[in-house]
Scaffold this motif. Structure first.
Motif: not given
Length: 347
Positions: A81-82, A84-85, A105, A109, A112-113
């Motif tokens: 997640m880190a 991807l964000k 999730q 993610e 979305k990105r």
């Protein structure tokens, strides 16, 4: 040139770095690991690659385009997640996450990105499995009857996952790749012979609406290493021995015919067919090399990986269902809502 960073240089990390370093269009920019001695090994073998004990250094580096995570599964979600964000494309080792909720999730993610998320189910990229898929999809086997797998050896014992997550995960991914359907139920039994450790032996059965049944025998306590699969169809049958150096796949023109002809009610109603056996030539390229090239192609051309996050999530769902069944002494667990969306074929 796509710059990739690798988090984790333990068991699988060295294989990733070696293959990434040889993949056209990809360069390894950095390797992160908590063990300084492992990083010293990286520096000796690859002087041009940066090293760090802080994964944050890699994730916060704007020059790095993608992150590969080869750490214990309990860390996959937070690290993934880190990454991807931070806008990085993501390569995750199997199993994708501890839970299917976490997997969902990460999929959301990445979508979305508009980032590529690939799960390293390496067997999908082997010449053997790709050849089997070609045979199945051409209809050469006829109707699929069964899939019977044995994956046993002495170790390697895992501290954070059971033998299902370690070994059966390969069969779950292969079945997802080969078949045009998902199982409707799972039943599993297993045990751990050392209190306080994950299960080290399991027998798993998967049931399909078509009547196809799959069975997986996974075991860390066997005196020998065995990696064999039998696939039976109405027209032909296949054996796959991953430890065989040359003829990994053998196709048998064998089968049976069954009649309900009233005229033959008092006779044997089963006929047996025995034909030739042949071993097709396989692509001998290393699977990780093929997968690395596929990852680059997906990033450059905005393609969906064959082993995308949805496939990874379906595999985690099967691990969860099999584990639940095992904890309830083999009770059949029905499966609902497994996503059937599939990625693109490997070129």
């Amino acid at each position: 040139m796509i710059k990739i960073g690798v988090i984790g240089y333990g068991y699988w990390g060295p294989n990733l770095v070696r293959n990434f370093a040889e993949t056209q269009g990809l360069t390894v920019a950095c390797v992160a690991d908590l063990d300084p001695k492992k990083l010293e090994t990286v520096q000796k073998r690859y002087p041009g690659i940066k090293t760090t004990t802080r994964f944050e250094d890699m994730i916060n580096d704007p020059s790095i385009d993608a992150i590969a995570i080869a750490t214990p599964v309990s860390t996959h979600f937070d690290l993934g997640m880190a990454a991807l964000k931070a806008g990085k494309h993501l390569w995750l080792e199997k199993p994708m996450t501890e839970t299917s909720v976490q997997a969902r999730q990460l999929v959301d993610e990445a979508e979305k990105r508009k980032l590529v998320l690939i799960v390293d189910h390496t067997f999908i990229y082997t010449g053997a499995v790709r050849k089997i898929a070609e045979i199945v999809r051409k209809g050469d086997l006829g109707s699929m009857y069964y899939y019977d797998s044995i994956r046993v050896n002495l170790g390697l014992f895992q501290r954070d996952v059971s033998v299902i997550s370690d070994l059966a995960v390969h069969d779950f991914a292969i079945l997802d790749y080969l078949l045009g359907e998902q199982p409707i139920a799972v039943s599993a039994v297993g045990t751990n012979h050392f209190p306080g450790t994950p299960e080290n032996l399991a027998y798993i059965s998967l049931f399909y609406n078509s009547g196809m049944i799959a069975h997986c025998n996974v075991n860390w306590l066997a005196p020998v290493k065995v990696r064999q699969i039998l696939i039976g169809g109405s027209k032909k049958m296949i054996t796959y021995d991953d430890l065989e150096p040359s003829e990994k796949i053998k196709i048998y023109d064998k089968g049976i015919s069954f009649t309900d002809d009233p005229q033959k009610i008092y006779e044997m109603r089963v006929g047996y067919r025995t034909g030739d056996m042949w071993a097709p030539q396989l692509d001998g390229s290393e699977a990780l090399k093929i997968e690395g090239e596929h990852f680059v192609d997906c990033i450059v051309n905005s393609k969906v990986p064959q082993t995308d996050g949805l496939l990874g999530m379906r595999v985690v769902q099967l691990i969860e269902a099999a584990t639940r069944s095992m904890n309830e002494h083999g009770r059949s667990v029905k499966l609902n809502g497994i996503s059937m969306l599939r990625g693109s074929e490997v070129a």
